[in-house]
Motif scaffolding. Structure first.
Motif, short mmCIF file in Angstrom:
data_model
loop_
_atom_site.label_atom_id
_atom_site.label_comp_id
_atom_site.label_asym_id
_atom_site.label_seq_id
_atom_site.Cartn_x
_atom_site.Cartn_y
_atom_site.Cartn_z
N GLU A 264 0.78 -1.34 0.06
CA GLU A 264 0.01 -0.05 0.00
C GLU A 264 0.99 1.22 -0.14
N VAL A 265 0.89 1.82 -1.11
CA VAL A 265 1.90 3.13 -1.39
C VAL A 265 1.17 4.35 -0.75
N LEU A 266 -0.31 4.70 -1.04
CA LEU A 266 -1.15 5.67 -0.67
C LEU A 266 -2.07 4.98 0.27
N LYS A 267 -2.04 5.53 1.71
CA LYS A 267 -2.92 5.06 2.59
C LYS A 267 -4.02 6.06 3.02
N GLY A 268 -4.78 6.53 1.95
CA GLY A 268 -5.69 7.42 2.57
C GLY A 268 -5.54 8.89 2.48
N ILE A 269 -5.35 9.62 1.34
CA ILE A 269 -4.82 10.99 1.17
C ILE A 269 -6.07 11.77 0.96
N ASP A 270 -6.21 12.85 1.80
CA ASP A 270 -7.15 13.82 1.40
C ASP A 270 -6.35 15.19 1.37
N MET A 271 -6.82 15.87 0.19
CA MET A 271 -5.77 17.02 -0.19
C MET A 271 -6.54 17.97 -1.17
N THR A 272 -6.50 19.19 -1.28
CA THR A 272 -6.78 19.86 -2.24
C THR A 272 -5.67 20.87 -2.59
N VAL A 273 -5.84 21.33 -3.96
CA VAL A 273 -5.00 22.36 -4.45
C VAL A 273 -5.96 23.52 -5.09
N ASP A 274 -6.08 24.76 -4.57
CA ASP A 274 -6.85 25.72 -5.15
C ASP A 274 -6.24 26.64 -6.17
N THR A 275 -6.95 26.93 -7.38
CA THR A 275 -6.54 27.62 -8.47
C THR A 275 -5.87 28.75 -8.00
N GLY A 276 -4.74 28.72 -8.91
CA GLY A 276 -3.22 29.75 -8.75
C GLY A 276 -2.54 29.50 -7.38
N GLN A 277 -2.73 28.32 -6.71
CA GLN A 277 -1.80 27.75 -5.92
C GLN A 277 -0.91 27.21 -6.25
N VAL A 278 0.32 27.13 -5.56
CA VAL A 278 1.55 26.31 -5.96
C VAL A 278 1.81 25.73 -4.52
N VAL A 279 1.61 24.29 -4.83
CA VAL A 279 1.88 23.30 -3.44
C VAL A 279 2.99 22.67 -3.95
N CYS A 280 3.82 22.34 -2.82
CA CYS A 280 4.79 21.57 -2.95
C CYS A 280 4.62 20.37 -2.13
N VAL A 281 5.20 19.21 -2.79
CA VAL A 281 4.99 17.99 -1.96
C VAL A 281 6.19 17.54 -1.50
N ILE A 282 6.75 17.40 -0.27
CA ILE A 282 8.09 16.74 0.05
C ILE A 282 8.08 15.42 1.01
N GLY A 283 8.94 15.04 0.90
CA GLY A 283 8.93 13.73 1.80
C GLY A 283 10.12 12.74 1.39
N PRO A 284 10.68 11.61 2.05
CA PRO A 284 11.38 10.86 1.91
C PRO A 284 11.26 10.04 0.57
N SER A 285 12.37 9.42 0.06
CA SER A 285 11.77 8.74 -1.14
C SER A 285 11.07 7.40 -0.72
N GLY A 286 10.09 6.98 -1.51
CA GLY A 286 9.03 5.79 -1.27
C GLY A 286 8.23 6.32 -0.30
N SER A 287 7.99 7.62 -0.21
CA SER A 287 6.69 8.11 0.75
C SER A 287 5.47 8.27 -0.14
N GLY A 288 5.46 7.82 -1.31
CA GLY A 288 4.37 8.00 -2.35
C GLY A 288 4.19 9.38 -2.84
N LYS A 289 4.95 10.55 -2.79
CA LYS A 289 4.72 11.58 -3.44
C LYS A 289 4.51 11.56 -5.13
N SER A 290 5.42 10.80 -5.46
CA SER A 290 5.23 10.82 -7.03
C SER A 290 3.87 9.88 -7.53
N THR A 291 3.72 8.85 -6.77
CA THR A 291 2.39 8.20 -7.02
C THR A 291 1.24 8.97 -6.94
N LEU A 292 1.38 9.77 -5.58
CA LEU A 292 0.18 10.90 -5.30
C LEU A 292 0.04 11.64 -6.66
N LEU A 293 1.08 12.31 -7.19
CA LEU A 293 1.09 13.21 -8.49
C LEU A 293 0.41 12.32 -9.62
#
Lengths: 247, 275
Positions: free
Chosen positions: A18-47
């Motif tokens: 299980e790479v993503l374990k229940g993510i709730d998240m929003t990005v609003d129009t015009g926003q810049v949101v950076c996702v950080i975290g250790p490798s293998g944390s699921g960031k790229s999969t989320l994207l």
């Protein structure tokens, strides 16, 4: 108001993992949101779940109010409006720089050749590689290739842009050029979701920073606060490792 | 010989490895010289020349050798190549398809046509009109030859294409899809052109193989204006009871196949540099 991106209880399994374990998240129009975290944390999969390069196992993804995880949705039509930039650039090596930026305009948006070429040149100019139109991707530096990839995405007039570790494959001295282009995009009001290890960029450019670890969002908040004064122990430990690697 | 155990008793290892190598090389030269001397002394050069390289018989091969035989060989080979190229690409795409029955069909085809001698396929083609009354391969003798070469070549070419298609990085499709291209559009615009570029060297070798296999047209029972190099050489050889025309046909094959072989290896080298 509808969010540019909304993730609801997103789960992703690779086999039994299980790479993503229940993510709730929003990005609003015009926003810049950076996702950080250790490798293998699921960031790229989320994207990659946002434009369905990965099919989520469970949960919903909304892009500008449209549920893209709905099987009846025309995913090709949705992807047209979502630009994506990859760690490995993924330019088409058999086409010139100009053709790389024109091809999807012509084949997907059905723009005429001269219109597509004008838009391509304009965007290549904007990212600072206007002089390289007739070169093949293999003849460019990594930084130039990544900027061409950004131009290729911009030429489709995307409503939002996804960046998957855009500077991780670059030599250190080439990172700055790519970040400068991204910063310019942010200032122009582009909605951006960026997976990155560039803490300086995240702190200065992002409206929000999301810290992920082990497939969950650990901390989500104002950029200066998450990076400058993290509330969670895991965030603190990660940032310490990244900012002071030799301790 | 080179890897004598290092633990050999020092007293027995009187020859150093380098000395042994020198002696071995000397022995090889002696053997070569002995064989050459034997060949020169015992072969009947006059008779050999009479039967395999008789200038006046060779003269009779011209100009039909080039205007008919080589021309036909090239027609069969190029025609067969075009068919095998297209059918091979289709089979490769089927083999990589999401639809399981397509994969089965492709696999069965490839296994059968690679597993059978090409000669057998040609013999079977001659029976097609019997099996299917009223059916005629379009293009007559040319059509039959091209069909045979195309069917056999496609099985090999399919494997060449499959390797090429699989060698295109996954990120290429992802980039194309992220720009809104459909799966089919991504294949046509991004994957297949790159795969074809990658398989140019092995495909050149396939063409050489096909050119040689065009000699099997002989078994279609062709005659007159349809003969290709092998049949042409064989017919003249029978007529003059002399093998010279076969040698001449052989030389003509080499004039085409050797440069193509070099071309293939040059293309392979270039690919290595640009990637």
């Amino acid at each position: 108001m509808t969010h540019a991106i909304e993730l609801q209880d997103l789960h992703k399994y690779f086999g039994r993992n299980e790479v993503l374990k229940g993510i709730d998240m929003t990005v609003d129009t015009g926003q810049v949101v950076c996702v950080i975290g250790p490798s293998g944390s699921g960031k790229s999969t989320l994207l990659r779940c946002v434009n369905l390069l990965e099919q989520p196992t469970r949960g919903k993804v909304f892009v500008q109010g449209v549920e893209v995880t709905d099987p009846d949705v025309d995913i090709d039509a949705v992807r047209r409006h979502i630009g994506m930039v990859f760690q490995q650039f993924n330019l088409f090596p058999h086409m010139t720089v100009l053709q790389n930026v024109m091809i999807a305009q012509q084949r997907v948006l059905k723009r005429g050749k001269s219109e597509a070429e004008a838009i391509a040149r304009e965007n290549l100019e904007k990212v600072g590689v206007g002089a390289k139109c007739d070169a093949l991707p293999g003849q460019l530096s990594g930084g130039q290739q990544q900027r061409v990839a950004i131009a290729r995405a911009l030429a489709m007039n995307p409503n939002l842009m996804l960046f998957d570790e855009p500077t991780s494959a670059l030599d250190p001295e080439l990172v700055g050029d790519v970040l400068a282009v991204m910063r310019q995009l942010a200032e122009e009001g582009m909605t951006m979701l960026v997976v990155t290890h560039e803490m300086g960029f995240a702190r200065q450019v992002a409206d929000r920073v999301v810290f992920m670890d082990g497939g969950v969002v650990v901390e989500d908040g104002d950029a200066a606060q998450v990076i400058g004064d993290p509330q969670q122990e895991r965030t603190r430990a990660f940032l310490h490792r990244v900012l002071h690697p030799e301790d | 010989m080179a890897d004598q155990p290092m633990t050999a008793e020092p007293a027995r290892a009187r020859l150093s490895p380098r000395k042994k190598q020198r002696i071995s090389r000397g022995v090889q030269y002696v053997v070569l010289l002995a064989v050459l001397v034997a060949v020169v002394l015992y072969a009947d050069w006059g008779s050999l020349a009479q039967n395999f390289a008789k200038p006046d018989v060779a003269g009779h091969a011209l100009p039909d050798l080039f205007t008919v035989a080589l021309r036909n060989t090239i027609i069969y080979a190029v025609g067969g190549f075009v068919c095998s190229f297209l059918l091979g690409l289709l089979l490769a795409l089927m083999k990589l398809s999401q639809v399981r029955p397509y994969r089965w069909i492709s696999t069965i085809y490839i296994e059968i046509f690679r597993g059978l001698p090409a000669l057998l396929i040609f013999l079977l083609i001659t029976f097609l009109p019997l099996a299917l009354p009223g059916f005629e391969v379009p293009g007559g003798t040319y059509g039959q030859g091209i069909l045979g070469l195309g069917l056999v070549g496609a099985a090999y070419q399919a494997e060449v294409f499959r390797a090429g298609l699989q060698a295109v990085p996954k990120g290429q499709v992802e980039a194309a899809r992220s720009l809104g291209m459909s799966a089919t559009r991504a294949q046509i615009t991004v994957v297949i052109p790159q795969a074809i570029r990658m398989v140019i060297p092995p495909t050149t070798n396939q063409f050489v193989a096909l050119l040689k296999d065009s000699s099997l047209v002989l078994f279609l029972g062709v005659s007159g204006e349809y003969v290709e190099l092998a049949k042409f050489g064989n017919d003249l050889a029978s007529q003059y009871a002399n093998a010279t025309p076969i040698m001449v046909a052989g030389l003509t094959y080499l004039i085409v196949t050797i440069p193509l072989g070099y071309l293939a290896s040059r293309l392979e080298g270039r690919k290595g540099r640009t990637r």
